[in-house]
Motif scaffolding. Structure first.
Motif, PDB file in Angstrom:
ATOM      1  N   LYS A  44      -0.905 -24.207 -27.610  1.00 25.39           N
ATOM      2  CA  LYS A  44      -1.818 -24.878 -28.543  1.00 25.39           C
ATOM      3  C   LYS A  44      -1.730 -26.399 -28.404  1.00 25.39           C
ATOM      4  O   LYS A  44      -2.743 -27.079 -28.255  1.00 25.39           O
ATOM      5  CB  LYS A  44      -1.490 -24.464 -29.991  1.00 25.39           C
ATOM      6  N   SER A  45      -0.501 -26.908 -28.455  1.00 25.57           N
ATOM      7  CA  SER A  45      -0.334 -28.367 -28.326  1.00 25.57           C
ATOM      8  C   SER A  45      -0.739 -28.831 -26.931  1.00 25.57           C
ATOM      9  O   SER A  45      -1.298 -29.919 -26.767  1.00 25.57           O
ATOM     10  CB  SER A  45       1.112 -28.772 -28.608  1.00 25.57           C
ATOM     11  N   THR A  46      -0.459 -27.997 -25.945  1.00 21.27           N
ATOM     12  CA  THR A  46      -0.850 -28.332 -24.568  1.00 21.27           C
ATOM     13  C   THR A  46      -2.362 -28.492 -24.466  1.00 21.27           C
ATOM     14  O   THR A  46      -2.857 -29.470 -23.882  1.00 21.27           O
ATOM     15  CB  THR A  46      -0.357 -27.226 -23.610  1.00 21.27           C
ATOM     16  N   TYR A  88      -0.269 -36.281 -35.034  1.00 21.40           N
ATOM     17  CA  TYR A  88       0.582 -35.357 -34.277  1.00 21.40           C
ATOM     18  C   TYR A  88       1.418 -34.484 -35.192  1.00 21.40           C
ATOM     19  O   TYR A  88       1.586 -34.758 -36.373  1.00 21.40           O
ATOM     20  CB  TYR A  88       1.495 -36.140 -33.331  1.00 21.40           C
ATOM     21  N   GLN A  89       1.985 -33.462 -34.551  1.00 23.76           N
ATOM     22  CA  GLN A  89       2.833 -32.489 -35.235  1.00 23.76           C
ATOM     23  C   GLN A  89       3.902 -33.183 -36.095  1.00 23.76           C
ATOM     24  O   GLN A  89       4.140 -32.819 -37.231  1.00 23.76           O
ATOM     25  CB  GLN A  89       3.507 -31.629 -34.159  1.00 23.76           C
ATOM     26  N   SER A  90       4.529 -34.198 -35.536  1.00 27.24           N
ATOM     27  CA  SER A  90       5.650 -34.838 -36.232  1.00 27.24           C
ATOM     28  C   SER A  90       5.201 -35.839 -37.293  1.00 27.24           C
ATOM     29  O   SER A  90       6.035 -36.358 -38.031  1.00 27.24           O
ATOM     30  CB  SER A  90       6.531 -35.547 -35.207  1.00 27.24           C
ATOM     31  N   LEU A 165      -5.727 -32.673 -35.250  1.00 25.06           N
ATOM     32  CA  LEU A 165      -4.507 -32.538 -36.046  1.00 25.06           C
ATOM     33  C   LEU A 165      -3.663 -31.410 -35.459  1.00 25.06           C
ATOM     34  O   LEU A 165      -4.131 -30.280 -35.325  1.00 25.06           O
ATOM     35  CB  LEU A 165      -4.844 -32.197 -37.506  1.00 25.06           C
ATOM     36  N   ASP A 166      -2.419 -31.730 -35.129  1.00 26.21           N
ATOM     37  CA  ASP A 166      -1.529 -30.702 -34.581  1.00 26.21           C
ATOM     38  C   ASP A 166      -0.574 -30.218 -35.669  1.00 26.21           C
ATOM     39  O   ASP A 166       0.296 -30.973 -36.101  1.00 26.21           O
ATOM     40  CB  ASP A 166      -0.741 -31.263 -33.381  1.00 26.21           C
ATOM     41  N   GLU A 167      -0.766 -29.006 -36.119  1.00 29.04           N
ATOM     42  CA  GLU A 167       0.075 -28.371 -37.149  1.00 29.04           C
ATOM     43  C   GLU A 167       0.267 -29.286 -38.357  1.00 29.04           C
ATOM     44  O   GLU A 167       1.402 -29.611 -38.726  1.00 29.04           O
ATOM     45  CB  GLU A 167       1.434 -27.971 -36.560  1.00 29.04           C
ATOM     46  N   PRO A 168      -0.853 -29.676 -39.006  1.00 31.44           N
ATOM     47  CA  PRO A 168      -0.733 -30.619 -40.119  1.00 31.44           C
ATOM     48  C   PRO A 168       0.098 -30.066 -41.273  1.00 31.44           C
ATOM     49  O   PRO A 168       0.728 -30.836 -41.992  1.00 31.44           O
ATOM     50  CB  PRO A 168      -2.180 -30.869 -40.557  1.00 31.44           C
TER      51      PRO A 168
HETATM   52 MG   LIG Z   1       2.645 -27.012 -30.721  1.00 23.53          MG
END
Ligand SMILES: [Mg+2]
Ligand SMILES: Nc1ncnc2c1ncn2[C@@H]1O[C@H](COP(=O)(O)OP(=O)(O)O)[C@@H](O)[C@H]1O
Length: 253
Positions: A44-46, A88-90, A165-168
């Motif tokens: 997913k992030s890729t 980002y995720q973080s 948005l990555d895993e908000p």
């Molecule tokens: Mg990911």
């Protein structure tokens, strides 16, 4: 029929010799909330990182707002990359700066606006995510949900048409995650923003997604694209059914 705001064609993503995703194609329409879902490590992030130009595809193309990102270099690429916002995720706010200064950063760096105009815009963005009263706080003084909202405000600073948005909702309790989902819906509806959201939270998928693209680690690619209701009620494969039903069972347990 208007041109889709995002077009991904025959995208193959690899790290070195290891192919993660093969031959992925889809489009995203303007104003859509488009979810990328799938189990941990499925890519997913890729996929997201390839869509925003942080990684170069092995083969295939990505078009954003009608321009081919994968064929754009130099200053034109920088300009294109500024047409969308990313959280980002973080989360990654700068801890040494106030919330306002975090949102100001892209405005000061990438626009010709003078300081007071930048501040006006930054405060408007904070208002749009419900944080106008927290401009002078440091990120550490905010709750996890507020930090996510501040990161979204910063991603919106340059008036992007698309937000990635990555895993908000990662690390948020269910109530706070639901509030974030409501914010995403509100921004999509009131501002006409297009969202690409990576998540594996079933509640979020149903709360926000117009359509969802499901990736699969075993298949090394996309295995379904439809509305969440359709994926749940008429899963095109066992893997899709298992994903939705395992998650539903887990949530009901
Ligand atoms: Mg990911
Ligand atoms: N920079 C990288 N270099 C090498 N392999 C990577 C890199 N980033 C991710 N991977 C690998 O690619 C696969 C997909 O990762 P990722 O896209 O982060 O999955 P997801 O976001 O769906 O959890 C995983 O096997 C991961 O180990």
């Amino acid at each position: 029929m208007t041109e889709p705001i995002i077009r991904v064609e025959n995208l193959t993503c690899a790290y070195g010799d290891e192919t993660i995703l093969r031959d992925v194609s889809f489009t995203v329409e303007t104003g859509e909330v488009f979810v990328i879902l799938g189990g941990s490590g499925c890519g997913k992030s890729t996929l997201l990182r390839h869509m925003i130009g942080l990684e170069r595809p092995k083969t295939g193309q990505v078009w954003l707002t009608g321009e081919e990102l994968t064929a754009t270099e130099g200053p034109a690429r920088q300009a294109l990359m500024r047409k969308f916002g990313v959280a980002y995720q973080s989360g990654a706010l700068f801890g040494s700066m106030s919330v306002l200064d975090n949102v100001l950063l892209p405005l000061v760096n990438f626009t010709q606006l003078d300081r007071s105009a930048c501040e006006l815009v930054a405060r408007l963005k904070l208002r749009q995510v419900g944080l106008e009263a927290y401009a002078d706080y440091s990120p550490a003084e905010l709750s996890g949900g507020m930090q996510k909202r501040a990161a979204i405000a910063r991603a919106m600073a340059l008036d992007p048409k698309i937000l990635f948005l990555d895993e908000p909702s990662a690390g948020l309790d269910p109530v706070t995650a639901a509030e974030l989902d409501a914010l995403i819906n509100q921004l999509a509806q009131t501002l006409g923003l297009t969202f690409v959201v990576v998540t594996h939270e079933l509640a979020s998928i149903f709360a926000i997604a117009d359509r969802a693209l499901m990736l699969d680690k075993g298949a090394k690619g996309a295995i379904a694209l439809d509305t969440p209701e359709q994926l749940r009620d008429q899963p095109p494969s066992d893997a899709v059914r298992r994903f939705f039903h395992r998650e539903i069972n887990k949530e009901m347990a």
